[in-house]
Design a protein around this motif. Sequence first.
Motif, PDB file in Angstrom:
ATOM      1  N   LYS A   7      54.044   0.889 -16.220  1.00 57.32           N
ATOM      2  CA  LYS A   7      55.061   1.355 -17.176  1.00 57.32           C
ATOM      3  C   LYS A   7      55.407   2.811 -16.903  1.00 57.32           C
ATOM      4  CE  LYS A   7      56.044   3.678 -21.107  1.00 57.32           C
ATOM      5  NZ  LYS A   7      55.606   4.953 -21.690  1.00 57.32           N
ATOM      6  N   GLY A 151      57.888   4.978 -28.915  1.00 60.76           N
ATOM      7  CA  GLY A 151      56.786   4.868 -27.952  1.00 60.76           C
ATOM      8  C   GLY A 151      56.435   3.422 -27.619  1.00 60.76           C
ATOM      9  N   ASP A 154      55.008   1.323 -24.275  1.00 61.02           N
ATOM     10  CA  ASP A 154      53.575   1.170 -23.955  1.00 61.02           C
ATOM     11  C   ASP A 154      53.109  -0.207 -24.410  1.00 61.02           C
ATOM     12  OD1 ASP A 154      53.626   3.831 -23.208  1.00 61.02           O
ATOM     13  OD2 ASP A 154      52.682   4.578 -25.038  1.00 61.02           O
ATOM     14  N   GLY A 209      50.317  11.097 -29.265  1.00 58.19           N
ATOM     15  CA  GLY A 209      51.478  10.312 -28.842  1.00 58.19           C
ATOM     16  C   GLY A 209      51.411   9.780 -27.419  1.00 58.19           C
ATOM     17  N   VAL A 210      50.399  10.137 -26.667  1.00 61.20           N
ATOM     18  CA  VAL A 210      50.369   9.766 -25.250  1.00 61.20           C
ATOM     19  C   VAL A 210      50.334   8.248 -25.035  1.00 61.20           C
ATOM     20  CG1 VAL A 210      47.866  10.187 -25.132  1.00 61.20           C
ATOM     21  CG2 VAL A 210      49.206  10.251 -23.043  1.00 61.20           C
TER      22      VAL A 210
HETATM   23 MG    MG Z   1      55.291   7.372 -24.840  1.00 60.10          MG
END
Ligand code: MG
Length: 424
Positions: A7, A151, A154, A209-210
């Motif tokens: 991704k 996000g 992911d 947030g990773v």
């Molecule tokens: Mg992200």
Amino acid sequence: MSIIVAKFGGTSLATAERIKRVAQRLVDYHQQGNKVVAVVSAMGKSTDDLLRLAKSVNAQPPARELDMLLATGEQVSMSIVAMAVEALGVSAVSMTGGQVGIVTSAKHNRATISEIRADRLFDILDQDKIAIVAGFQGVTVEGDITTLGRGGSDTTAVALAAAIQADICEIYTDVDGVYTADPRVVPRARKIDEISYEEMLEMAASGAGVLQMRSMEFARNYGVIVHCRSAFTNNPGTLVKEATMESAIISGIVHDSSEAKITIRSVPDQVGIAAKVFGAIAQANINIDMIVQNISEHGTTDISFTSPINDLVRLRPVLDKAIEGLGARGYLIDESIAKVSLIGAGMKSNPGVAAKMFSVLADNGVNISMISTSAIRVSVVIDGDQTELATRSLHTAFGLDSDDVFEETQLSSEELQAKMAKGR
Ligand code: MG
Ligand code: ADP
Ligand code: ASP
């Protein structure tokens, strides 16, 4: 031969040059004899731009229409990446969430994946082609396009990896992996080589947030090994997997500036009041996190809780109505708070972590306004202006500081600014 899901986040796809690099990586994997599925986010900050456009014509855009709009960002990426792969002489097929068989609930803007019908994906891989999938989106059984929350690419990647039993799910991003704290806020943060699902899930849930939280739920539930790493280097990143090593007492410090603190003032101290307030909020599908109820004085009490700043537009009318019915004095909203959390599975067998955290904060003049804990986490709410001071001093006090200082080498100042504003 391995099955690899890779991704790529928005920054990794922000320019034609970066997209060509992504395509080269995919082609290299393919030439090594692997079956390759790429999951792509929207280019650069285009999701933010689309959101801004929507809000410029309607302060509260209808959720379904917002999904129709936001899903286009990932569609631009998937086709451009497929073209870049083809330019290198390998066949590629791009697919939307619906085409790849991701079926979701109808909860627009925050849909959950209910099923993945991966037959078509298997066919494409069997034809020796690289599949390029638009992240962040799915389709309801009725055929409406949905998105999986910010996000969410992911989650697309990890869910697909689970569905096709990939050997690894690589999440390429703009830092070298998961660090002991956000390296952009704590420059002495250290890259973590390996972290357990349990701890990564708690870090993500606390606002790191990773990696999106829901992706970590999929990873844990289906045992998907995730490798979070940089799209700009070949350095090894962070492996997220079942715990094998002895847990550190503290594995990470997470800050979250995306929530507000709401205080309902002078609520009558009666049975069932909390149920009424939080029942109404839940019915409006608004998340809340920490809750504190103060000691009752003269038959009334204050109730405080935190909730995403992004949800305040929907929360305000719910509170207005609830307060009228309760006879409370009103409510205050403070958007300038931050939540800081310590996470570590080793906490379970090491008492005193919370006490040490509070004393480090006190020594640095940081006032705590709310506290909550789980078995492997202690969180506090503080004044947002003190976020750097709090996270850095805790990082040092708990012995996490690296000898190296994080240096930004890839992102432009404009990109950095957009990143720091994310979640707001
Ligand atoms: Mg992200
Ligand atoms: P992508 O667009 O690749 O999905 P994100 O912005 O979602 O990237 O996630 C990467 C960012 O997460 C990094 O640039 C970093 O600033 C931030 N971040 C927050 N906490 C951490 C952490 N503990 N370790 C690494 N990065 C973190
Ligand atoms: N483009 C979406 C976002 O910005 C999804 C993602 O990047 O994962 O939130």
